[in-house]
Design an enzyme around this catalytic site. Structure first.
Site: not given
Ligand code: IMP
Length: 196
Positions: A109, A113, A115, A118, A178
């Site tokens: 990953e 953030d 999760g 995940l 990116r």
């Molecule tokens: P989660 O499901 O909230 O853990 O977020 C995971 C996904 O959100 C990551 O794989 C990123 O693609 C996107 N993401 C979360 N935080 C950021 C950030 O600060 N910048 C860019 N993408 C983010």
């Protein structure tokens, strides 16, 4: 001002992004994680699954630092979020094609953030009966409001970062940036933005 790369800060959409992790720090950390994975899976042939889009650069550098045999595949998911919180909806855009039954899987990953991604990935890959599932993430965000993050063990974390929006090294802002070689964070509370 004409160069997009090799700059320590950017003013993007009124937000000031500044470098928090340098390209050389990333390089040495990714090398360490690669060595670690090589040691741990010396006698296995794991399947390494990159999570699109954000993990593609970390993934490509990581696998070149892994000195054992392995297979590679990608999974693509999308999540719908408002500004601050995840809506809780994740879509599977592309599943893996490799058969992972009775194989060791490493999911790669870009950032964890809330999760939620995940947790979703764990659920999807579990259905395919692998021998084990490990997680490697380049970044782990210190988001105190998350509900899902601590439910799944992370085996390799590149760097812990504060709860800022970050870009670069695969991570985007509206699909841009990116390709930056470092990680940059938007620090909203710095008041008037000034380019340094
Ligand atoms: P989660 O499901 O909230 O853990 O977020 C995971 C996904 O959100 C990551 O794989 C990123 O693609 C996107 N993401 C979360 N935080 C950021 C950030 O600060 N910048 C860019 N993408 C983010």
């Amino acid at each position: 001002d004409s160069s997009l790369k090799n700059t320590k800060s950017y003013l993007i959409d009124g937000k000031f992004f500044s470098e928090i992790i340098s390209p050389s720090s990333i390089k040495s950390r990714v090398h360490q994680i690669g060595e670690d994975i090589s040691r741990e899976f010396k006698s296995e042939k794991p399947v390494i699954i990159g999570v699109l889009n954000g993990a593609f650069i970390f993934m490509s550098d990581l696998i070149r630092n892994i000195d054992i045999e392995f297979e590679v595949d990608f999974i693509k998911i999308s999540s719908y979020k408002n500004d601050l919180k995840s809506s809780g909806t994740i879509n599977l855009e592309k599943n893996i094609n490799i058969d992972v039954t009775n194989k060791h899987v490493i999911i790669v990953e870009d950032i964890v953030d809330t999760g939620l991604s995940l947790k979703y990935l764990y659920g999807e890959i579990s259905k395919l009966s692998p021998s084990s599932i490990r997680f490697a993430t380049l970044l782990y965000k210190n988001n105190k409001n998350n509900v899902h993050r601590n439910k799944i063990h992370l085996d390799w974390i590149g760097f812990n970062v504060e709860d800022y929006f970050v870009i670069g090294y695969g991570l985007d802002y509206k699909q841009h940036y990116r390709g930056l070689n470092g990680i940059y964070a938007a620090k909203e509370r710095w008041g008037n933005w000034k380019r340094i």
